[in-house]
Scaffold this motif. Sequence first.
Motif, PDB file in Angstrom:
ATOM      1  N   GLN A   1      -5.540  -2.511  -2.115  1.00  0.00           N
ATOM      2  CA  GLN A   1      -4.850  -1.284  -2.509  1.00  0.00           C
ATOM      3  C   GLN A   1      -3.402  -1.549  -2.933  1.00  0.00           C
ATOM      4  OE1 GLN A   1      -3.572   1.591   0.404  1.00  0.00           O
ATOM      5  NE2 GLN A   1      -4.508   3.246  -0.752  1.00  0.00           N
ATOM      6  N   PHE A   2      -2.704  -2.408  -2.198  1.00  0.00           N
ATOM      7  CA  PHE A   2      -1.316  -2.696  -2.523  1.00  0.00           C
ATOM      8  C   PHE A   2      -1.174  -3.357  -3.892  1.00  0.00           C
ATOM      9  CE2 PHE A   2      -0.290  -1.603   1.755  1.00  0.00           C
ATOM     10  CZ  PHE A   2       1.080  -1.403   1.798  1.00  0.00           C
ATOM     11  N   CYS A   3      -2.244  -3.981  -4.365  1.00  0.00           N
ATOM     12  CA  CYS A   3      -2.186  -4.659  -5.663  1.00  0.00           C
ATOM     13  C   CYS A   3      -2.654  -3.783  -6.818  1.00  0.00           C
ATOM     14  CB  CYS A   3      -3.022  -5.936  -5.617  1.00  0.00           C
ATOM     15  SG  CYS A   3      -2.349  -7.205  -4.516  1.00  0.00           S
ATOM     16  N   ARG A   4      -3.095  -2.594  -6.541  1.00  0.00           N
ATOM     17  CA  ARG A   4      -3.527  -1.690  -7.607  1.00  0.00           C
ATOM     18  C   ARG A   4      -2.311  -1.109  -8.313  1.00  0.00           C
ATOM     19  NH1 ARG A   4      -8.555   2.238  -6.401  1.00  0.00           N
ATOM     20  NH2 ARG A   4      -7.925   2.753  -8.538  1.00  0.00           N
ATOM     21  N   VAL A   5      -2.326  -1.136  -9.627  1.00  0.00           N
ATOM     22  CA  VAL A   5      -1.202  -0.571 -10.386  1.00  0.00           C
ATOM     23  C   VAL A   5      -1.203   0.949 -10.339  1.00  0.00           C
ATOM     24  CG1 VAL A   5      -1.033  -2.557 -11.914  1.00  0.00           C
ATOM     25  CG2 VAL A   5      -2.543  -0.653 -12.536  1.00  0.00           C
ATOM     26  N   ASP A   6      -2.360   1.550 -10.020  1.00  0.00           N
ATOM     27  CA  ASP A   6      -2.448   3.007  -9.944  1.00  0.00           C
ATOM     28  C   ASP A   6      -2.529   3.489  -8.497  1.00  0.00           C
ATOM     29  OD1 ASP A   6      -4.939   2.001  -9.367  1.00  0.00           O
ATOM     30  OD2 ASP A   6      -6.049   3.458 -10.574  1.00  0.00           O
ATOM     31  N   ALA A   7      -2.026   2.677  -7.567  1.00  0.00           N
ATOM     32  CA  ALA A   7      -2.072   3.070  -6.155  1.00  0.00           C
ATOM     33  C   ALA A   7      -1.284   4.349  -5.903  1.00  0.00           C
ATOM     34  CB  ALA A   7      -1.525   1.942  -5.285  1.00  0.00           C
ATOM     35  N   LYS A   8      -0.236   4.562  -6.728  1.00  0.00           N
ATOM     36  CA  LYS A   8       0.517   5.810  -6.678  1.00  0.00           C
ATOM     37  C   LYS A   8       0.375   6.480  -8.030  1.00  0.00           C
ATOM     38  CE  LYS A   8       3.853   3.943  -3.367  1.00  0.00           C
ATOM     39  NZ  LYS A   8       5.261   3.527  -3.132  1.00  0.00           N
ATOM     40  N   THR A   9      -0.143   7.704  -8.027  1.00  0.00           N
ATOM     41  CA  THR A   9      -0.440   8.397  -9.274  1.00  0.00           C
ATOM     42  C   THR A   9       0.831   9.004  -9.878  1.00  0.00           C
ATOM     43  OG1 THR A   9      -0.893  10.512  -8.188  1.00  0.00           O
ATOM     44  CG2 THR A   9      -2.724   8.946  -8.374  1.00  0.00           C
TER      45      THR A   9
END
Length: 257
Positions: free
Chosen positions: A135-143
């Motif tokens: 999750q921390f590596c997702r670029v869309d973790a914060k919308t």
Amino acid sequence: MIHLSTHPTDDRGGDVASPRSTLPTIASWLVHAYTASGLVLAFLAVVAVMEGDTTQCLWLFLATMVVDGTDGMLARWVQVKRHVPWFDGALLDNIVDYITYAFLPMVLLWSGGLLGDGASAKVLAVVPLLASAYQFCRVDAKTDDHLFLGFPSYWNIAAFYIIVLELSPGAAAAVLLVCAVLVFVPIGYVYPSRTTTLQVPTLALTCLWLVSYAVLLVQAPDPSVVWLAISVAYIAYYVALSLYLTARRGRAEPAAA
């Protein structure tokens, strides 16, 4: 024509930074130092775990949540990106968050025997760590509308309830595994300090929840039913608002398309 510079210069002809430009830079570094203080708290929490002081570790979890909940607002107010553009405060924040919200809670639960014994306990402790790393590596973790996409790695909160409610290893395993699965489910979770919908009541209730955390910790191992109800009611509010906002986003996307 003689050009008169309005900027003060040093003896080498270079511009001298004015107090107006220096103070915001100092303030920006102070904010970054405030964020980095979470690493100090994390180290102290490790010491508490090694010494078997679970209560002290949970108090330090509370301190890290206060720092994490306020450093972003300070960074935006000071405009750290403008004054120290070459330093990635968001990356620093993610490093601190992973250690304090994911890694340390699993160390605490495993070392206290709250996940059971043997290899199964170790595997159970690793599952949230891997899910959070994803999750921390997702670029869309914060919308763009300021929500966390997927369960936002609140493993410190899960650990708090597992300890305060004295859940069995089986129940603790169920909580962790369900939350780990929810990391991959595209539900938008409220970002208390940034989600605009009902932001004022959300911030007020979040502060009340932090107070309930402290009260329950003081009262452990015999927590008050009233304060426990207040604490759990906030969790219910948080989940309900998150589901509502997720449903609203789902309706808005086809309309926009």
